[in-house]
Write a protein that holds these residues in place. Structure first.
Motif, short mmCIF file in Angstrom:
data_model
loop_
_atom_site.label_atom_id
_atom_site.label_comp_id
_atom_site.label_asym_id
_atom_site.label_seq_id
_atom_site.Cartn_x
_atom_site.Cartn_y
_atom_site.Cartn_z
N ASN A 1 0.82 -1.21 0.00
CA ASN A 1 0.00 0.00 0.00
C ASN A 1 0.86 1.26 0.00
O ASN A 1 0.46 2.30 0.50
N HIS A 2 2.09 1.11 -0.51
CA HIS A 2 2.97 2.28 -0.53
C HIS A 2 2.58 3.24 -1.64
O HIS A 2 2.00 2.85 -2.66
N CYS A 3 2.93 4.51 -1.47
CA CYS A 3 2.69 5.51 -2.50
C CYS A 3 3.79 5.42 -3.57
O CYS A 3 4.84 4.82 -3.34
N ASP A 4 3.55 6.03 -4.70
CA ASP A 4 4.48 5.91 -5.83
C ASP A 4 5.85 6.54 -5.57
O ASP A 4 6.86 6.04 -6.04
N LEU A 5 5.85 7.64 -4.81
CA LEU A 5 7.09 8.39 -4.67
C LEU A 5 7.65 8.34 -3.25
O LEU A 5 6.90 8.31 -2.29
N THR A 6 8.97 8.32 -3.18
CA THR A 6 9.68 8.31 -1.90
C THR A 6 10.72 9.42 -1.90
O THR A 6 11.30 9.71 -2.95
N TRP A 7 10.92 10.03 -0.74
CA TRP A 7 12.01 11.01 -0.57
C TRP A 7 13.23 10.19 -0.15
O TRP A 7 13.18 9.46 0.83
N ASN B 1 17.43 10.42 0.40
CA ASN B 1 18.65 11.24 0.47
C ASN B 1 18.47 12.60 -0.21
O ASN B 1 19.31 13.04 -1.00
N GLY B 2 17.34 13.22 0.06
CA GLY B 2 17.13 14.60 -0.41
C GLY B 2 16.42 14.72 -1.74
O GLY B 2 16.14 15.84 -2.17
N GLU B 3 16.15 13.60 -2.39
CA GLU B 3 15.46 13.69 -3.70
C GLU B 3 14.18 12.88 -3.68
O GLU B 3 14.13 11.83 -3.04
N ILE B 4 13.20 13.34 -4.45
CA ILE B 4 11.97 12.55 -4.56
C ILE B 4 12.09 11.66 -5.78
O ILE B 4 12.45 12.12 -6.87
N MET B 5 11.86 10.38 -5.57
CA MET B 5 12.05 9.41 -6.66
C MET B 5 11.02 8.28 -6.56
O MET B 5 10.34 8.15 -5.53
N PRO B 6 10.90 7.45 -7.61
CA PRO B 6 9.95 6.33 -7.53
C PRO B 6 10.30 5.40 -6.36
O PRO B 6 11.48 5.18 -6.07
N PHE B 7 9.28 4.89 -5.72
CA PHE B 7 9.44 4.01 -4.54
C PHE B 7 10.47 2.91 -4.80
O PHE B 7 11.34 2.65 -3.96
N ASN B 8 10.37 2.26 -5.95
CA ASN B 8 11.26 1.12 -6.22
C ASN B 8 12.71 1.50 -6.46
O ASN B 8 13.60 0.65 -6.44
N LEU C 1 6.38 15.15 0.10
CA LEU C 1 6.01 13.78 -0.22
C LEU C 1 4.48 13.61 -0.24
O LEU C 1 3.93 12.96 -1.13
N VAL C 2 3.84 14.22 0.75
CA VAL C 2 2.38 14.15 0.81
C VAL C 2 1.78 14.83 -0.42
O VAL C 2 0.89 14.30 -1.08
N GLN C 3 2.35 15.99 -0.75
CA GLN C 3 1.83 16.74 -1.91
C GLN C 3 2.07 16.00 -3.22
O GLN C 3 1.17 15.83 -4.02
N HIS C 4 3.30 15.52 -3.42
CA HIS C 4 3.64 14.87 -4.69
C HIS C 4 2.89 13.54 -4.87
O HIS C 4 2.60 13.13 -5.97
N ASN C 5 2.61 12.87 -3.77
CA ASN C 5 1.86 11.61 -3.88
C ASN C 5 0.35 11.84 -3.88
O ASN C 5 -0.42 10.89 -4.03
N ASN C 6 -0.01 13.09 -3.63
CA ASN C 6 -1.43 13.45 -3.67
C ASN C 6 -2.27 12.61 -2.70
O ASN C 6 -3.31 12.07 -3.07
N ILE C 7 -1.77 12.46 -1.46
CA ILE C 7 -2.53 11.68 -0.48
C ILE C 7 -3.17 12.63 0.54
O ILE C 7 -2.66 13.73 0.76
N ASP C 8 -4.26 12.18 1.12
CA ASP C 8 -4.79 12.98 2.23
C ASP C 8 -4.72 12.17 3.52
O ASP C 8 -4.04 12.54 4.46
N SER D 1 15.61 8.27 4.42
CA SER D 1 14.52 8.07 3.47
C SER D 1 13.20 8.44 4.15
O SER D 1 13.06 8.32 5.38
N ILE D 2 12.26 8.90 3.36
CA ILE D 2 10.89 9.13 3.87
C ILE D 2 9.94 8.49 2.87
O ILE D 2 9.94 8.85 1.69
N ALA D 3 9.17 7.53 3.33
CA ALA D 3 8.21 6.87 2.45
C ALA D 3 6.79 7.22 2.91
O ALA D 3 6.58 7.58 4.07
N ALA D 4 5.85 7.12 2.00
CA ALA D 4 4.44 7.42 2.33
C ALA D 4 3.58 6.20 2.01
O ALA D 4 3.85 5.47 1.04
N PHE D 5 2.58 5.99 2.82
CA PHE D 5 1.69 4.82 2.67
C PHE D 5 0.23 5.23 2.77
O PHE D 5 -0.10 6.18 3.49
N TYR D 6 -0.60 4.49 2.05
CA TYR D 6 -2.05 4.65 2.24
C TYR D 6 -2.42 3.75 3.40
O TYR D 6 -2.50 2.53 3.25
#
Ligand SMILES: Cc1ncc(COP(=O)(O)O)c(C=O)c1O
Length: 322
Positions: free
Chosen positions: A3-9, A11-18, A85-92, A119-124
């Motif tokens: 249930n992870h979001c597409d993008l992860t922060w 080492n300072g950059e936002i990139m695809p989770f994988n 991360l919240v904004q770029h993944n468009n989660i509420d 790292s900072i990851a976002a999840f639904y």
């Protein structure tokens, strides 16, 4: 299913989770040498907001300091990373997981020159123990695994390896058919859940334990203590015995992920006829209203992803005072 979001922060950059990956020889993978946070993001009338974001980031730095993990980013950079991360993944409604750990340089237990990865990851993520748990309460078993003592590990640090203790406890609880584990400390008094602090209610007063009971100093625990005081509910902070739990009128867990979860059964014993008690329900309602931005006086506990233009937006807020 993930249930992870597409993008992860990373080492300072936002990139695809994988793409946000680490070496299998990372020090943290072998020795648990990392620290992390769990932060909830909630849907509000002014857009997504993170609850007590500053407190979580402060605790991340405090945990890191214990293990001499020198986070190579400033407080503001980590904070902005969470918001971006919240904004770029468009989660509420979601869950944000920052982690800082020693990655690969050598296999020596002393991390020496191991670089620090952040790292900072976002999840639904909805309610950790499920919506039904919030409404009807959960069953808990006293774990055969004791909570580690602060002379073995700093209980106030939220560090990766320390969670093996929780893992043993929660696996045992699930194997026995319970929802969650409750750990006693080395002295035999109550410590906490595998990932939650505990509160008891007796004769209209609240009881919870403190650092010397081998607990993580929960941010939700702190919130509930504050809310109780603001609502003239007496809070007793002391060691808690099993006898107190068995004689309690109500009991509940608190945690960022668990929010305010009523405890309805402890081993064979049913609390308050197996129903969430009135004070538990009152504090849970208050907490959920606050995190969703519905109570104006507590809006400073929320950081809106649109916090730069929040002042103009807040005029449109349908909010109420208690
Ligand atoms: C062991 C433990 N205790 C207590 C808590 C509750 O802490 P908080 O309210 O800051 O999420 C957590 C969750 O992070 C935890 O993992």
């Amino acid at each position: 299913m993930s249930n992870h979001c597409d993008l992860t922060w990373f080492n300072g950059e936002i990139m695809p989770f994988n793409k946000a990956t680490t070496n299998v020889m990372s020090h943290a993978l072998h020795y648990g040498s990392g620290v992390f946070e769990g932060i909830k993001c909630y849907k509000t009338h002014s857009g997504p907001a993170l609850f007590k974001l500053d407190s979580h980031i402060n605790r991340l730095y405090a945990s890191a300091e214990v293990y001499k993990i020198d986070i190579p980013y400033s407080f503001e950079e980590i904070k902005q990373g969470c918001l971006d991360l919240v904004q770029h993944n468009n989660i509420d409604n979601g869950y944000i997981r920052p982690i800082a750990f020693y990655s690969y340089d050598s296999l020596a237990i002393h991390p020496k020159e191991c670089p620090i990865t952040v790292s900072i990851a976002a999840f639904y993520w909805g309610a950790y123990l499920g919506q039904d748990a919030l409404k009807n309460g959960i069953s808990v078993t006293i774990s055969p695994w004791k909570k580690f003592h602060s002379s073995s590990f700093p209980t106030t640090a939220k560090a990766c390896g320390q969670y093996l203790n929780s893992l043993l406890a929660v696996r045992d609880a699930k194997d026995k058919g319970y929802d969650e584990a409750l750990l006693l400390n080395q002295e035999g008094t109550i410590a906490e859940g595998a990932g939650q602090n505990i509160f008891l209610v007796k004769d209209g007063e609240l009881f919870t334990n403190t650092e010397d009971s081998s607990i993580l100093m929960g941010i939700t625990r702190d919130t509930i203590i504050q809310l109780a005081k603001n609502n003239d509910i007496n809070v007793n902070i002391c060691r808690l015995s099993l006898e107190q739990l068995f004689n309690a009128d109500e009991a509940f867990f608190t945690g960022t992920a668990s929010e305010v979860t009523p405890i309805s059964i402890v081993d064979g014993l049913i609390i308050n006829n197996g129903k969430p008690g009135p004070l538990t329900k009152k504090l849970q309602r208050l907490y959920l209203d606050i995190v969703h931005g519905k109570i104006k006086i507590y809006n400073n506990w929320l950081t809106y992803t649109s916090y730069n233009n929040h002042c103009s937006k807040s005029k449109e807020l349908k909010i109420y005072d208690i």
